[in-house]
Design a protein around this motif. Structure first.
Motif, mmCIF file in Angstrom:
data_model
loop_
_atom_site.group_PDB
_atom_site.id
_atom_site.type_symbol
_atom_site.label_atom_id
_atom_site.label_comp_id
_atom_site.label_asym_id
_atom_site.label_seq_id
_atom_site.Cartn_x
_atom_site.Cartn_y
_atom_site.Cartn_z
ATOM 1 N N GLU A 14 58.737 9.920 87.764
ATOM 2 C CA GLU A 14 57.829 10.267 86.658
ATOM 3 C C GLU A 14 58.345 11.471 85.880
ATOM 4 N N GLU A 15 58.927 12.436 86.610
ATOM 5 C CA GLU A 15 59.482 13.601 85.927
ATOM 6 C C GLU A 15 60.641 13.205 85.013
ATOM 7 N N MET A 16 61.422 12.247 85.443
ATOM 8 C CA MET A 16 62.551 11.826 84.613
ATOM 9 C C MET A 16 62.072 11.023 83.395
ATOM 10 N N LEU A 17 61.055 10.186 83.593
ATOM 11 C CA LEU A 17 60.632 9.277 82.521
ATOM 12 C C LEU A 17 59.671 9.912 81.527
ATOM 13 N N THR A 18 58.977 10.956 81.933
ATOM 14 C CA THR A 18 57.979 11.552 81.033
ATOM 15 C C THR A 18 58.201 13.047 80.850
ATOM 16 N N CYS A 19 59.394 13.496 81.192
ATOM 17 C CA CYS A 19 59.701 14.922 81.069
ATOM 18 C C CYS A 19 59.535 15.395 79.629
ATOM 19 N N LEU A 20 59.015 16.602 79.466
ATOM 20 C CA LEU A 20 58.923 17.193 78.124
ATOM 21 C C LEU A 20 60.287 17.774 77.772
ATOM 22 N N CYS A 21 61.223 16.886 77.485
ATOM 23 C CA CYS A 21 62.630 17.246 77.333
ATOM 24 C C CYS A 21 62.876 18.203 76.166
ATOM 25 N N ARG A 22 64.067 18.848 76.199
ATOM 26 C CA ARG A 22 64.595 19.400 74.955
ATOM 27 C C ARG A 22 64.803 18.199 74.037
ATOM 28 N N GLU A 23 64.279 18.269 72.824
ATOM 29 C CA GLU A 23 64.253 17.100 71.957
ATOM 30 C C GLU A 23 65.632 16.722 71.437
ATOM 31 N N ASN A 24 65.804 15.455 71.175
ATOM 32 C CA ASN A 24 66.957 15.024 70.398
ATOM 33 C C ASN A 24 66.750 15.472 68.950
ATOM 34 N N ASN A 51 57.716 6.638 68.871
ATOM 35 C CA ASN A 51 57.046 6.039 70.038
ATOM 36 C C ASN A 51 57.885 6.268 71.290
ATOM 37 N N THR A 52 58.126 7.530 71.589
ATOM 38 C CA THR A 52 58.897 7.905 72.769
ATOM 39 C C THR A 52 58.134 9.012 73.503
ATOM 40 N N PRO A 53 58.456 9.261 74.772
ATOM 41 C CA PRO A 53 57.753 10.314 75.507
ATOM 42 C C PRO A 53 57.809 11.652 74.765
ATOM 43 N N PRO A 54 56.702 12.380 74.746
ATOM 44 C CA PRO A 54 56.689 13.671 74.043
ATOM 45 C C PRO A 54 57.741 14.624 74.609
ATOM 46 N N ASN A 55 58.300 15.435 73.720
ATOM 47 C CA ASN A 55 59.245 16.470 74.135
ATOM 48 C C ASN A 55 58.540 17.807 74.235
ATOM 49 N N GLY A 56 59.284 18.854 74.562
ATOM 50 C CA GLY A 56 58.632 20.147 74.766
ATOM 51 C C GLY A 56 59.613 21.296 74.675
ATOM 52 N N GLU A 65 72.965 13.062 79.646
ATOM 53 C CA GLU A 65 72.659 12.169 78.524
ATOM 54 C C GLU A 65 71.429 11.328 78.844
ATOM 55 N N ILE A 66 70.494 11.296 77.914
ATOM 56 C CA ILE A 66 69.289 10.476 78.046
ATOM 57 C C ILE A 66 69.313 9.416 76.954
ATOM 58 N N THR A 67 69.161 8.170 77.378
ATOM 59 C CA THR A 67 69.090 7.076 76.402
ATOM 60 C C THR A 67 67.747 6.366 76.559
ATOM 61 N N ILE A 68 67.272 5.795 75.477
ATOM 62 C CA ILE A 68 65.982 5.088 75.471
ATOM 63 C C ILE A 68 66.237 3.644 75.085
ATOM 64 N N ASN A 69 65.789 2.704 75.947
ATOM 65 C CA ASN A 69 66.091 1.291 75.690
ATOM 66 C C ASN A 69 65.127 0.699 74.664
ATOM 67 N N ASP A 70 65.311 -0.589 74.368
ATOM 68 C CA ASP A 70 64.516 -1.196 73.298
ATOM 69 C C ASP A 70 63.044 -1.361 73.671
ATOM 70 N N ARG A 127 61.607 2.816 77.033
ATOM 71 C CA ARG A 127 61.670 3.471 78.343
ATOM 72 C C ARG A 127 62.969 4.252 78.455
ATOM 73 N N ILE A 128 62.884 5.463 79.005
ATOM 74 C CA ILE A 128 64.082 6.254 79.278
ATOM 75 C C ILE A 128 64.870 5.572 80.387
ATOM 76 N N ASP A 129 66.175 5.397 80.173
ATOM 77 C CA ASP A 129 67.004 4.673 81.148
ATOM 78 C C ASP A 129 67.270 5.478 82.410
ATOM 79 N N GLN A 130 67.362 6.792 82.265
ATOM 80 C CA GLN A 130 67.775 7.627 83.394
ATOM 81 C C GLN A 130 66.539 8.041 84.196
ATOM 82 N N ASP A 131 66.292 7.358 85.322
ATOM 83 C CA ASP A 131 65.081 7.633 86.099
ATOM 84 C C ASP A 131 65.373 8.330 87.425
#
Length: 785
Positions: A284-294, A357-362, A678-683, A686-690
């Protein structure tokens, strides 16, 4: 005690008092809290990125074994946010990202809660998601927030519209007139970076209970007062009905600079009448992390043949994800990073937080400063190449100094970056260039500069003097591993009161006991809480001297606090132990305590040139100069860092050992950002790197010791001349490595991270420069207002 004495007494390599417990696993984090009566909660999350919820039925789940309560959006009617209240804690009829919470379930065990979650019926009418900023900014783009105009405005003054959650702009001078000159060179470039996960040691975690008509939230957070505010806002209750306490936090780096899991646990605690624990799994931390934004950036500069920058225009798109969040605030910081390193003539800079439409960043260590510095320093090297000027000479010519104007018209104080570049020359000269096998590797080197800020603001502190001569410091500070709570604050209080730091107890955050605070982040704790603590100590000292003056028959201005005693200045061993003065004070007036407060000094900016900014000028700028050497493998594209040097502006280094640790850690984290994370988001959105199998952080074999020179003496409003040192070490790392790789390969490096496949592509014959067509070269066409 004089200011200079306090400075000198505070400086020491004071070790962490919690080191032994942390090494032996004795420290109790939030994930270690709870008891047999505690329920365990999980979240039911969306598995589509965009759509309308047409059915939500939790009856079957509620009847599952062990289940004690279920919460949905009807239990949390309010929305929260920064600048705009656009974020409900549960999907409110519409799903806006993959992984968005739809329901929360509390059961006797986590396994029972997970089994019950499978019984929740969720039907969503899916719609095509906007997964990129280009898609969200297209003319026919679907609105992610169709009702954006109806949202509550929490901070006035920004332009908003469509899928642009927030826009901050700077207009200073006439850039077009400068670009039209026939004696200048125009250099233009585009840059792009991906997301970065904080990978904190402890995931986000909370335990909530409902006691005596109030919520008690024990949580792993950097911002206890924000958690209090947001929990109250979404539950639509008074803030005073929420108490937040914070055990030691197992890392954050900005991930925990916002409220996240706390309201869910609070709702379930009230519904069930039992404490409720909610802990994110690593997935869950990997898929919904408030990442540094792209982010995507276009820069254009007009430069004379002598290297003067007469105009600059910059557009920065920041992916906020499905909700505005921290990115709304961070649009402010673009002006101070893109406009902070170098003297500029005219400037136009815009920064937009864009909904997707991607997980919120922070927030993330040095936030958007990291990639803006990457873009700016690469752009600077491209300018140097275009006009044929040495990059270091160009930087020495143009870096801001005493009296220089920042992007928003603030006036910088002191010459800092120029002398720091000179110090880097000395640091480099101590060693020969690294040797590489040129048959297999390309060699590159680069020196870059960076400007960031210390995030100051309201803090409060109380110092209680104890009968045994020790002191207890009560603040909203959080022990998060940075060393402030364990080192710098005890050192400051100890220096002010003439006692050893071992005799200073620092209480962890409790919103019922301490004053309001903006939280731990942005390098602010040592400065803001330190200043409040210093003010509290001054009140304590005055009360001690008032009593001691009478007992010693000496004027108060002749007294000093040293070695646990009140002494007559210049007469070592005179006076009396501090305990004797405390006893006398208690007999006359009661216990001795002092309180102090601090807030931003308020540096002026140029009126009228900034719009949509939360901060028009930065109170405490902080500077960095980095240099690195790299080797690029010709066949694999793997980049190896051969040497890394840092000259760091620290104001006053009161604990050099702790600062060195922060710099080492910050550079290593930056190397991950630059080379492998590297974080990629599929079609599906969903974030690929879990997990760590697919998200590569630096390992021991990837890093090296940092050669560090601490630069002291730059102007600072911080107590004892300090500046925060934890935030800024990551600032230039991506920039330095990218510039070095560009020098090694002879190619334009306009994108991070520099993974081996990307570097190989870069070195290929048909490598092309990055062009972001959805960001116009005509700056005015990119902005709303």
């Amino acid at each position: 005690m004089t200011y200079l004495q306090a400075q000198n007494n505070a400086v020491m390599d004071y070790p962490r008092r919690d080191a032994s417990d942390k090494l032996r696993g004795r420290t109790k984090y939030t994930v270690d809290q709870g008891g047999l009566e505690t329920l365990h909660a999980v979240l039911v999350r969306s598995e589509v990125a965009s759509g309308k919820i047409i059915q939500l039925d939790a009856k079957a789940a509620l009847e599952m074994p062990g289940v004690r309560g279920i919460a949905t959006s009807v239990d949390a009617p309010g929305s929260h946010g920064l600048g705009i209240a656009d974020h409900p804690i549960f999907a409110d009829g519409h799903v806006r990202y993959h992984g968005e919470p739809i329901a929360a379930i509390a059961a006797k065990t986590r396994r029972q809660a997970l089994e019950a979650a499978k019984k929740v019926v969720v039907k969503i009418e899916a719609s095509k998601p906007n997964l990129t900023m280009a898609q969200s900014l297209a003319k026919d783009a679907r609105l992610i927030h169709p009702d954006w105009e109806d949202y509550e405005i929490l901070y006035d003054g920004a332009a908003r519209g469509g899928n642009i959650a927030w826009e901050a702009t700077v207009r200073r001078g006439d850039t077009q007139a400068e670009f039209d000159r026939d004696d200048i060179t125009v250099v233009e470039g585009c840059y792009r970076v991906g997301r970065q996960n904080h990978v904190s040691f402890e995931p986000r975690a909370v335990i909530a209970s409902f006691e005596d008509g109030r919520f008690h939230v024990i949580t792993s957070t950097q911002v206890p007062w924000t958690v209090r505010h947001v929990t109250a806002k979404v539950l639509e209750i008074p803030e005073s009905h929420v108490r937040v306490t914070v055990p030691p936090v197992g890392g954050g780096f900005g991930l925990k600079f916002d409220c996240s899991l706390e309201p869910y646990a609070a709702i379930l605690a009230k519904k069930t009448g039992q404490p409720v624990s909610l802990i994110n799994s690593r997935e869950e931390e990997m898929l919904t992390c408030l990442c540094r934004e792209n982010a995507e950036i276009r820069l254009k500069s007009a430069v004379t043949k002598d290297g003067e920058i007469v105009a600059r225009e910059g557009t920065v798109l920041m992916d906020a994800g499905a909700y505005g969040g921290e990115q709304v605030f961070l649009t402010t910081m673009t002006a101070h990073t893109l406009g902070g390193n170098y003297r500029l003539g005219a400037a136009k800079i815009s920064s937009q937080a864009v909904y997707t439409n991607t997980p919120p960043n922070g927030a993330f260590r040095a936030c958007n400063g990291v990639y803006n510095t990457f873009a700016l320093e690469r752009h600077t090297d491209e300018i140097c190449k275009a006009i044929g000027m040495d990059p270091v000479a160009f930087r020495k010519l143009n870096v801001v100094g005493d009296g220089s104007l920042g992007a928003t018209g603030q006036v910088f104080e002191g010459d800092v970056l120029g002398p720091m570049l000179d110090r880097m020359d000395v640091l480099i000269s101590k060693d020969s260039p690294a040797e590489v096998d040129t048959s297999e590797y390309l060699y590159g080197r680069a020196t870059t500069v960076g400007t960031w800020f210390i995030f100051v603001g309201p803090s409060a502190a109380t110092v209680n003097l104890n009968a045994d001569g020790s002191a207890t410091l009560v603040t909203s500070g959080v022990e998060i591993g940075s060393g402030t709570m364990m080192q710098s604050l005890p050192q400051m209080v100890g220096a002010e009161l003439g006692i050893h730091p071992d005799n200073v107890i620092v209480k962890t955050a409790d919103t019922d006991a301490s004053g309001r605070d903006l939280g731990v982040g942005g390098g602010r704790t040592t400065v803001s809480i330190g200043a409040a603590s210093t003010a509290a100590c001054a009140e304590v000292r005055d009360k001690l001297f008032e009593i001691a003056s009478e007992l010693l028959q000496t004027a108060t201005d002749k007294l000093v606090l040293v070695n646990g005693r009140v002494e007559i200045a210049g007469m070592a061993g005179s006076g009396m132990p501090i305990q004797s003065v405390i006893a006398e004070a208690e007999a006359r007036n009661g216990p001795i305590a002092g309180s102090g407060a601090f807030t931003a000094p308020g540096t002026p900016a140029m009126p009228g040139c900034a719009a949509g900014h939360f901060i028009d000028a930065i109170d405490i700028p902080v500077f960095a100069v980095h240099d690195c050497e790299v080797a690029v493998h010709k066949e694999t594209g793997k980049v190896s860092v051969l040497s890394y040097r840092v000259v760091q502006d620290v104001g006053r280094a009161i604990n050099p050992r702790a600062i060195r640790s922060q710099v080492q850690g910050g550079v290593v984290q930056g190397m991950g950002y630059a080379l492998s994370e590297e974080i990629t988001i599929n079609d599906k959105g969903r974030i690929d790197q879990d997990g760590f199998e697919t998200y590569k952080i630096p390992s021991v074999g990837d890093v090296l010791p940092i050669d560090l020179d601490l630069f002291e003496g730059a102007p600072s409003a911080g107590p004892l001349g300090t500046k925060g040192a934890g935030e800024v070490p990551i600032l230039n790392v991506g920039a330095s490595i990218a510039c070095a790789v560009a020098n090694a390969t002879g190619k334009k490096v306009n994108e991070l991270p520099l993974t081996p496949p990307r570097v190989l592509e870069l070195m290929s014959e048909d490598s092309r420069s990055l062009d972001l067509e959805h960001i116009q070269s005509d700056w005015e066409k990119n902005v709303l207002g």
